[in-house]
Design an enzyme around this catalytic site. Structure first.
Site, PDB file in Angstrom:
ATOM      1  N   ASP A  23      43.112  32.316  46.226  1.00  0.00           N
ATOM      2  CA  ASP A  23      43.442  31.713  44.926  1.00  0.00           C
ATOM      3  C   ASP A  23      44.958  31.481  44.845  1.00  0.00           C
ATOM      4  O   ASP A  23      45.638  32.062  44.009  1.00  0.00           O
ATOM      5  CB  ASP A  23      42.951  32.609  43.770  1.00  0.00           C
ATOM      6  CG  ASP A  23      43.587  33.993  43.763  1.00  0.00           C
ATOM      7  OD1 ASP A  23      44.094  34.444  44.820  1.00  0.00           O
ATOM      8  OD2 ASP A  23      43.602  34.632  42.686  1.00  0.00           O
ATOM      9  N   ASP A  27      51.496  34.622  47.383  1.00  0.00           N
ATOM     10  CA  ASP A  27      51.128  35.538  48.473  1.00  0.00           C
ATOM     11  C   ASP A  27      49.913  35.040  49.237  1.00  0.00           C
ATOM     12  O   ASP A  27      49.810  35.245  50.454  1.00  0.00           O
ATOM     13  CB  ASP A  27      50.959  36.984  47.985  1.00  0.00           C
ATOM     14  CG  ASP A  27      49.962  37.149  46.864  1.00  0.00           C
ATOM     15  OD1 ASP A  27      49.679  36.178  46.137  1.00  0.00           O
ATOM     16  OD2 ASP A  27      49.454  38.276  46.703  1.00  0.00           O
ATOM     17  N   ASP A  28      48.997  34.323  48.547  1.00  0.00           N
ATOM     18  CA  ASP A  28      47.878  33.702  49.263  1.00  0.00           C
ATOM     19  C   ASP A  28      48.405  32.654  50.241  1.00  0.00           C
ATOM     20  O   ASP A  28      47.904  32.532  51.365  1.00  0.00           O
ATOM     21  CB  ASP A  28      46.937  32.986  48.284  1.00  0.00           C
ATOM     22  CG  ASP A  28      46.382  33.899  47.206  1.00  0.00           C
ATOM     23  OD1 ASP A  28      45.217  34.280  47.283  1.00  0.00           O
ATOM     24  OD2 ASP A  28      47.138  34.218  46.268  1.00  0.00           O
ATOM     25  N   ASN A 167      48.277  47.028  38.580  1.00  0.00           N
ATOM     26  CA  ASN A 167      49.302  46.075  38.150  1.00  0.00           C
ATOM     27  C   ASN A 167      48.923  45.369  36.846  1.00  0.00           C
ATOM     28  O   ASN A 167      49.775  45.099  36.023  1.00  0.00           O
ATOM     29  CB  ASN A 167      49.666  45.076  39.262  1.00  0.00           C
ATOM     30  CG  ASN A 167      48.475  44.312  39.807  1.00  0.00           C
ATOM     31  OD1 ASN A 167      47.348  44.477  39.350  1.00  0.00           O
ATOM     32  ND2 ASN A 167      48.713  43.467  40.807  1.00  0.00           N
ATOM     33  N   GLU A 173      43.882  46.762  39.409  1.00  0.00           N
ATOM     34  CA  GLU A 173      44.532  45.668  40.158  1.00  0.00           C
ATOM     35  C   GLU A 173      43.876  44.341  39.752  1.00  0.00           C
ATOM     36  O   GLU A 173      42.666  44.296  39.485  1.00  0.00           O
ATOM     37  CB  GLU A 173      44.384  45.950  41.665  1.00  0.00           C
ATOM     38  CG  GLU A 173      45.030  44.925  42.575  1.00  0.00           C
ATOM     39  CD  GLU A 173      44.173  43.698  42.809  1.00  0.00           C
ATOM     40  OE1 GLU A 173      44.738  42.614  43.032  1.00  0.00           O
ATOM     41  OE2 GLU A 173      42.922  43.820  42.748  1.00  0.00           O
ATOM     42  N   ASN A 175      42.754  41.385  41.201  1.00  0.00           N
ATOM     43  CA  ASN A 175      41.566  40.755  41.806  1.00  0.00           C
ATOM     44  C   ASN A 175      40.276  41.487  41.425  1.00  0.00           C
ATOM     45  O   ASN A 175      39.238  40.854  41.190  1.00  0.00           O
ATOM     46  CB  ASN A 175      41.676  40.730  43.337  1.00  0.00           C
ATOM     47  CG  ASN A 175      42.729  39.756  43.831  1.00  0.00           C
ATOM     48  OD1 ASN A 175      43.090  38.819  43.119  1.00  0.00           O
ATOM     49  ND2 ASN A 175      43.231  39.985  45.038  1.00  0.00           N
ATOM     50  N   HIS A 248      51.277  40.778  48.543  1.00  0.00           N
ATOM     51  CA  HIS A 248      50.014  41.499  48.711  1.00  0.00           C
ATOM     52  C   HIS A 248      49.094  40.911  49.790  1.00  0.00           C
ATOM     53  O   HIS A 248      48.649  41.595  50.718  1.00  0.00           O
ATOM     54  CB  HIS A 248      49.269  41.523  47.377  1.00  0.00           C
ATOM     55  CG  HIS A 248      50.105  42.027  46.238  1.00  0.00           C
ATOM     56  ND1 HIS A 248      50.492  43.332  46.132  1.00  0.00           N
ATOM     57  CD2 HIS A 248      50.644  41.385  45.160  1.00  0.00           C
ATOM     58  CE1 HIS A 248      51.222  43.501  45.033  1.00  0.00           C
ATOM     59  NE2 HIS A 248      51.333  42.330  44.439  1.00  0.00           N
ATOM     60  N   ASP A 249      48.748  39.630  49.643  1.00  0.00           N
ATOM     61  CA  ASP A 249      47.643  39.077  50.421  1.00  0.00           C
ATOM     62  C   ASP A 249      47.867  39.045  51.938  1.00  0.00           C
ATOM     63  O   ASP A 249      46.904  39.224  52.704  1.00  0.00           O
ATOM     64  CB  ASP A 249      47.289  37.676  49.906  1.00  0.00           C
ATOM     65  CG  ASP A 249      46.761  37.717  48.482  1.00  0.00           C
ATOM     66  OD1 ASP A 249      46.247  38.776  48.076  1.00  0.00           O
ATOM     67  OD2 ASP A 249      46.862  36.699  47.780  1.00  0.00           O
TER      68      ASP A 249
HETATM   69  C1  BDR Z   1      46.564  40.087  43.809  1.00  0.00           C
HETATM   70  O1  BDR Z   1      46.471  39.338  42.598  1.00  0.00           O
HETATM   71  C2  BDR Z   1      47.043  38.065  42.754  1.00  0.00           C
HETATM   72  O2  BDR Z   1      47.916  37.814  41.695  1.00  0.00           O
HETATM   73  C3  BDR Z   1      47.714  38.040  44.103  1.00  0.00           C
HETATM   74  O3  BDR Z   1      47.568  36.771  44.711  1.00  0.00           O
HETATM   75  C4  BDR Z   1      46.991  39.114  44.880  1.00  0.00           C
HETATM   76  O4  BDR Z   1      45.835  38.608  45.519  1.00  0.00           O
HETATM   77  C5  BDR Z   1      47.515  41.246  43.607  1.00  0.00           C
HETATM   78  O5  BDR Z   1      47.062  42.053  42.555  1.00  0.00           O
HETATM   79 CA    CA Z   2      45.456  36.230  45.739  1.00  0.00          CA
END
Ligand code: BDR
Ligand code: CA
Length: 322
Positions: A23, A27-28, A167, A173, A175, A248-249
């Protein structure tokens, strides 16, 4: 660093074959570049998450175009299995890619949807890794329709959850928060599962130094990612009062392509579906001593990242493809 070897992850062997479910999001996008450079990226599927489905699909196409990634982009689920859709405009901007100047789009999305391509490809290609880095909706839909996928895959290496702080909530988190029911389907699927949660991914530090390193590569892809990093840091600073975060990703990709960079321990992991404060929390059973695997654990929990080597891998991939 002491490293647990995860069965099936491919250090030193032939290039891994991956499908990335994403998505984008900064970071993706970085993760797609790593997957393209260090593995055979067979297909890209998109899911509503950081931004609505149409936006993240456009961002995946932009990333593919800028970095010369020829894998097709297949749009998937626009909304979670049960919950109402939620996005992360405060972190990634309304488009998911705010802050970057992107070229006019020449790539177009495939007419074959994400769930269809997941089922067909996993059945057709031996030893495939599925690397989800958004809400797990597409993956859950595919597994529900075709439970055999769990044993056909080499594994699922996902970014999501946390063994500690969250977060988008104290213990939640993004996702997993967006689609906890989908996460429950995936964690209960019986597939070999590698988890890159926030406790791991925050070790891949995003700061202004990362933007400088990306810009110094002096190619269009490096400049685009550098702009995305600056936009991300500006928004994080506005929301959380401090400038910094995690990339992250990419950690979910590196766990497969560079297994020596991520240390794992096998644990039992579940997802909270009913708690009023904790819905979407990944509950990682850490009662065994650090490093002692639970032989019945359903997840290989990634807990330690070699950040310097991870950064080198990212900069190498951006320099080669961007
Ligand atoms: C995840 O949430 C998205 O905002 C980022 O792309 C990552 O996959 C981190 O919590
Ligand atoms: Ca992501």
């Amino acid at each position: 660093m002491a490293v647990e070897t995860v069965p099936g992850a491919g250090a030193g062997g032939p290039r891994s074959r991956l499908i990335v479910d994403c998505d984008p999001g900064l970071d993706d996008a970085a993760a797609l570049v790593l997957a393209h450079h260090f593995a055979d990226l067979v297909a890209i599927t998109t899911v509503g998450g950081n931004a609505p489905l149409s936006e993240v699909t456009t961002n995946a196409l932009v990333t593919a175009q800028v970095f010369g990634i020829d894998a097709e982009v297949h749009p998937g689920a626009a909304r979670p299995l049960v919950a109402e859709p939620r996005h992360a405009a405060e972190i990634h901007g309304a488009s998911g890619f705010e802050g970057a100047t992107v070229p006019p789009l020449t790539r177009t999305a495939s007419e074959v949807g994400a769930v269809e391509v997941l089922i067909e490809t996993i059945r057709a290609v031996e030893g495939l890794w599925l690397v989800p880095m958004g809400p797990l909706t597409n993956v859950a839909l595919a597994l529900r329709q075709a439970p055999d996928l769990a044993r056909r895959l080499a594994g699922i290496s996902f970014m999501g959850g946390s063994a500690g702080a969250g977060n988008h909530g104290p213990v939640v988190e993004f996702n997993i928060m967006v689609d906890p029911e989908a996460a429950a389907v995936v964690l209960g699927s019986g597939a070999r599962i590698l988890m890159a949660g926030l406790d791991l991914t925050r070790q891949f530090v995003v700061d202004d130094g990362l933007a400088d390193s990306l810009r110094a590569i002096a190619n269009p892809g490096g400049a685009m990612l550098a702009d995305l990093v600056v936009g991300y840091l500006d928004r994080v600073e506005a929301v959380r009062g401090a400038r910094g975060g995690g990339l992250h990703d990419p950690c979910a990709v590196l766990a497969v392509t560079h297994p020596g960079l991520v240390a794992h321990t096998r644990r039992q992991v579940g997802v909270e579906l009913t708690g009023t404060l904790t819905r979407g929390m990944t509950v990682v059973d850490q009662r065994l001593p650090p490093g002692m695997d639970d032989p019945d654990g359903n997840v290989w929990h990634g807990h330690t990242l070699d950040h310097g080597a991870a950064l080198d891998a990212l900069l190498t991939a951006v320099a080669a493809c961007g």
